[in-house]
Design a protein around this motif. Structure first.
Motif, PDB file in Angstrom:
ATOM      1  N   SER A 103       0.809  -1.221   0.000  1.00  0.00           N
ATOM      2  CA  SER A 103       0.000   0.000   0.000  1.00  0.00           C
ATOM      3  C   SER A 103       0.845   1.275   0.000  1.00  0.00           C
ATOM      4  N   ARG A 104       2.089   1.187   0.419  1.00  0.00           N
ATOM      5  CA  ARG A 104       2.973   2.365   0.499  1.00  0.00           C
ATOM      6  C   ARG A 104       4.205   2.224  -0.391  1.00  0.00           C
TER       7      ARG A 104
ATOM      8  N   CYS B  20       5.260   3.013  -3.454  1.00  0.00           N
ATOM      9  CA  CYS B  20       5.827   4.188  -4.153  1.00  0.00           C
ATOM     10  C   CYS B  20       6.443   5.173  -3.165  1.00  0.00           C
ATOM     11  N   GLU B  21       5.772   5.380  -2.042  1.00  0.00           N
ATOM     12  CA  GLU B  21       6.289   6.275  -1.006  1.00  0.00           C
ATOM     13  C   GLU B  21       7.604   5.744  -0.434  1.00  0.00           C
ATOM     14  N   ILE B  22       7.665   4.439  -0.221  1.00  0.00           N
ATOM     15  CA  ILE B  22       8.871   3.808   0.318  1.00  0.00           C
ATOM     16  C   ILE B  22      10.032   3.934  -0.677  1.00  0.00           C
TER      17      ILE B  22
ATOM     18  N   ASP C  18      10.471   6.289  -2.823  1.00  0.00           N
ATOM     19  CA  ASP C  18      10.934   7.691  -2.751  1.00  0.00           C
ATOM     20  C   ASP C  18      11.883   7.878  -1.566  1.00  0.00           C
ATOM     21  N   GLU C  19      11.554   7.277  -0.430  1.00  0.00           N
ATOM     22  CA  GLU C  19      12.428   7.347   0.746  1.00  0.00           C
ATOM     23  C   GLU C  19      13.762   6.655   0.468  1.00  0.00           C
TER      24      GLU C  19
ATOM     25  N   GLU D  11      15.240   6.329  -2.409  1.00  0.00           N
ATOM     26  CA  GLU D  11      16.044   7.189  -3.289  1.00  0.00           C
ATOM     27  C   GLU D  11      16.779   8.256  -2.487  1.00  0.00           C
ATOM     28  N   LYS D  12      16.124   8.839  -1.490  1.00  0.00           N
ATOM     29  CA  LYS D  12      16.763   9.847  -0.644  1.00  0.00           C
ATOM     30  C   LYS D  12      17.932   9.252   0.131  1.00  0.00           C
TER      31      LYS D  12
ATOM     32  N   ARG E 225      13.812   3.084 -12.495  1.00  0.00           N
ATOM     33  CA  ARG E 225      12.473   2.499 -12.244  1.00  0.00           C
ATOM     34  C   ARG E 225      11.910   1.854 -13.462  1.00  0.00           C
TER      35      ARG E 225
END
Length: 72
Positions: free
Chosen positions: A48-49, A51-53, A55-56, A58-59, A72
Motif C-alpha cells: 500500500s505504500r 511508491c512512497e517507500i 521515494d524514501e 532514493e533519498k 524504475r
C-alpha cells in the motif's frame, strides 16, 4: 510487493552495503538487498505504500552515494 531495480553509477561495494543497511531500517521495508556486482537492488515492502517507500529509498541512496540513480 517485491521488485528489482537497476542501479546506475553505484561506485563501491562499501556504499552498497551502507545503502542496504539503511534501507532495511526504513519503516515498511520487509527486506532489501543491494548487489554491487550486478548493480541491482531488490526491495520487498508494504504494497500500500510501495511508491512512497521507494521515494524514501532514493533519498537514502543519494545521501550515501550522490551519483547513484535508481532506474524504475
Amino acid at each position: 510487493m517485491k521488485k528489482v531495480f537497476r542501479l546506475q553509477d553505484l561506485d563501491c561495494a562499501n556504499c552498497a552495503a551502507k545503502m542496504e543497511r539503511a534501507i532495511n531500517k526504513l519503516d515498511g521495508v520487509q527486506s532489501a538487498t543491494v548487489n554491487f556486482m550486478s548493480q541491482k537492488m531488490t526491495v520487498e515492502a508494504d504494497d500500500s505504500r510501495f511508491c512512497e517507500i521507494i521515494d524514501e529509498i532514493e533519498k537514502v541512496c543519494k545521501r550515501i552515494e550522490p551519483d547513484c540513480r535508481i532506474i524504475r
